[in-house]
Scaffold this motif. Structure first.
Motif, short mmCIF file in Angstrom:
data_model
loop_
_atom_site.label_atom_id
_atom_site.label_comp_id
_atom_site.label_asym_id
_atom_site.label_seq_id
_atom_site.Cartn_x
_atom_site.Cartn_y
_atom_site.Cartn_z
N GLY A 157 0.81 -1.22 0.00
CA GLY A 157 0.00 0.00 0.00
C GLY A 157 0.85 1.27 0.00
O GLY A 157 0.52 2.24 -0.68
N ILE A 158 1.94 1.24 0.74
CA ILE A 158 2.84 2.40 0.75
C ILE A 158 3.45 2.60 -0.63
O ILE A 158 3.54 3.74 -1.13
CB ILE A 158 3.93 2.21 1.83
CG1 ILE A 158 3.31 2.23 3.23
CG2 ILE A 158 5.00 3.30 1.71
CD1 ILE A 158 4.30 1.94 4.33
N CYS A 159 3.87 1.52 -1.26
CA CYS A 159 4.46 1.62 -2.60
C CYS A 159 3.45 2.17 -3.60
O CYS A 159 3.79 3.03 -4.43
CB CYS A 159 4.97 0.25 -3.06
SG CYS A 159 6.41 -0.36 -2.14
N ARG A 160 2.23 1.71 -3.54
CA ARG A 160 1.20 2.22 -4.45
C ARG A 160 0.93 3.70 -4.21
O ARG A 160 0.77 4.48 -5.15
CB ARG A 160 -0.08 1.40 -4.31
CG ARG A 160 -0.04 0.05 -5.02
CD ARG A 160 -1.42 -0.56 -5.09
NE ARG A 160 -1.93 -0.85 -3.76
CZ ARG A 160 -1.78 -2.03 -3.15
NH1 ARG A 160 -1.14 -3.01 -3.76
NH2 ARG A 160 -2.28 -2.23 -1.94
N ASP A 161 0.84 4.10 -2.93
CA ASP A 161 0.58 5.50 -2.62
C ASP A 161 1.71 6.41 -3.09
O ASP A 161 1.48 7.58 -3.41
CB ASP A 161 0.37 5.67 -1.11
CG ASP A 161 -0.92 5.00 -0.63
OD1 ASP A 161 -1.77 4.67 -1.50
OD2 ASP A 161 -1.06 4.79 0.59
N LEU A 162 2.92 5.89 -3.13
CA LEU A 162 4.07 6.68 -3.60
C LEU A 162 4.19 6.68 -5.12
O LEU A 162 5.07 7.35 -5.67
CB LEU A 162 5.36 6.15 -2.98
CG LEU A 162 5.50 6.27 -1.46
CD1 LEU A 162 6.80 5.62 -1.00
CD2 LEU A 162 5.44 7.72 -1.02
N GLY A 163 3.33 5.94 -5.79
CA GLY A 163 3.40 5.87 -7.25
C GLY A 163 4.50 4.98 -7.76
O GLY A 163 4.92 5.12 -8.91
N LEU A 164 4.99 4.06 -6.93
CA LEU A 164 6.06 3.16 -7.35
C LEU A 164 5.47 1.96 -8.08
O LEU A 164 4.33 1.57 -7.85
CB LEU A 164 6.85 2.68 -6.13
CG LEU A 164 7.54 3.78 -5.31
CD1 LEU A 164 8.11 3.21 -4.02
CD2 LEU A 164 8.63 4.44 -6.13
N ALA A 165 6.25 1.40 -8.97
CA ALA A 165 5.82 0.23 -9.75
C ALA A 165 6.89 -0.85 -9.65
O ALA A 165 7.62 -1.11 -10.61
CB ALA A 165 5.57 0.62 -11.20
N PRO A 166 7.00 -1.50 -8.49
CA PRO A 166 8.05 -2.52 -8.34
C PRO A 166 7.63 -3.84 -9.00
O PRO A 166 6.52 -3.98 -9.52
CB PRO A 166 8.14 -2.68 -6.82
CG PRO A 166 6.76 -2.38 -6.35
CD PRO A 166 6.23 -1.32 -7.27
N ASP A 167 8.53 -4.78 -8.96
CA ASP A 167 8.18 -6.15 -9.32
C ASP A 167 7.36 -6.71 -8.16
O ASP A 167 7.89 -7.05 -7.11
CB ASP A 167 9.47 -6.97 -9.53
CG ASP A 167 9.19 -8.41 -9.96
OD1 ASP A 167 8.05 -8.87 -9.77
OD2 ASP A 167 10.11 -9.05 -10.49
N TRP A 168 6.05 -6.79 -8.36
CA TRP A 168 5.16 -7.11 -7.25
C TRP A 168 5.41 -8.51 -6.71
O TRP A 168 5.26 -8.74 -5.50
CB TRP A 168 3.70 -6.95 -7.68
CG TRP A 168 3.35 -5.54 -8.03
CD1 TRP A 168 3.14 -5.03 -9.27
CD2 TRP A 168 3.21 -4.45 -7.12
NE1 TRP A 168 2.87 -3.68 -9.20
CE2 TRP A 168 2.90 -3.30 -7.88
CE3 TRP A 168 3.31 -4.32 -5.73
CZ2 TRP A 168 2.68 -2.05 -7.32
CZ3 TRP A 168 3.10 -3.08 -5.16
CH2 TRP A 168 2.79 -1.96 -5.94
N LEU A 169 5.78 -9.44 -7.57
CA LEU A 169 6.08 -10.78 -7.10
C LEU A 169 7.32 -10.78 -6.21
O LEU A 169 7.34 -11.39 -5.14
CB LEU A 169 6.27 -11.73 -8.28
CG LEU A 169 6.62 -13.19 -7.93
CD1 LEU A 169 5.54 -13.79 -7.04
CD2 LEU A 169 6.82 -14.01 -9.19
N ALA A 170 8.37 -10.08 -6.66
CA ALA A 170 9.59 -9.99 -5.86
C ALA A 170 9.31 -9.27 -4.54
O ALA A 170 9.86 -9.62 -3.50
CB ALA A 170 10.69 -9.29 -6.64
#
Length: 219
Positions: A157-170
């Motif tokens: 949720g923090i990553c999404r709120d920051l607009g980050l697009a990580p490798d969600w599986l990793a």
């Protein structure tokens, strides 16, 4: 704090709800036990004072050996006070353990989010801004009850709120490993599939003809 509760009059409200700030059931239960012990200690102290007055010629409280009765009541009061101290110590230990766990969870979340920001490979100004926003979000996140809000869900949720697009599986794997480390359980590597020889694809075989076969001519 507990000390202020101990000095208050001992009451046993039957409909008192658990403290809203408590993350589990143990704290309100221990606080109620402390109230019960406080009431018992006060009652024992009143009996001891009455026995002292009887020994000095006051109203009769018990018949028989007043000194022995006073010694027994005083011993019960001392044991009650000692049990109160043990419960308070246990409650303090739980609070310390919870605070240490919460700090560990927040540190692991900060490490994972910081790694996601570094993987973005953006300009330095954007990375600095994201780092400041991440720090603010981490301070706002409670991380107190991982049963109601799992660790991985909070970090994602923090990553999404920051607009980050990580490798969600990793990211999910990192969160799983971090949560396992916090809980003190080993992270099991996925088992290698066992080789059982060539695989036969049965659904490619021709389907059997459902029609009955004619009987063979015996003539």
């Amino acid at each position: 704090m507990i000390c202020s509760k101990m000095n208050a009059p001992a009451t046993l409200p039957s409909d008192a709800p658990p403290s809203a700030a408590c993350a589990d059931w143990a704290r309100p239960l221990i606080e109620r036990q402390l109230q019960i012990l406080g009431r018992l200690a006060e009652a024992g102290l009143e009996i001891a004072v009455a026995l002292e007055a009887q020994a000095r010629g006051g109203p009769e409280v018990v018949q028989g050996d007043v000194a022995m009765a006073h010694a027994r009541v005083a011993r019960a009061v001392r044991q009650t006070v000692m049990l109160q101290s043990k419960l308070i110590e246990a409650l303090d230990d739980r609070e310390d353990e919870r605070a240490a766990r919460q700090a560990s969870v927040r540190a692991n979340a900060a490490r994972i989010v910081r790694g996601v920001i570094e993987d973005e490979r953006g300009d330095g100004e954007r990375a600095e801004r994201l780092g400041a926003e991440a720090a603010e979000r981490l301070r706002a996140e409670d991380f107190g009850d991982l049963l109601s809000r799992p660790f991985g869900e909070a970090v994602a949720g923090i990553c999404r709120d920051l607009g980050l697009a990580p490798d969600w599986l990793a990211l999910a794997e990192d969160c799983f490993a971090a949560e396992a480390a916090i809980a003190g359980r080993p992270v099991e590597a996925p088992a290698e599939p066992e080789y059982r020889g060539p695989m036969t694809v049965r659904w490619l075989d021709p389907a059997p003809d459902p029609r009955p076969r004619p009987a063979a001519d015996s003539s």
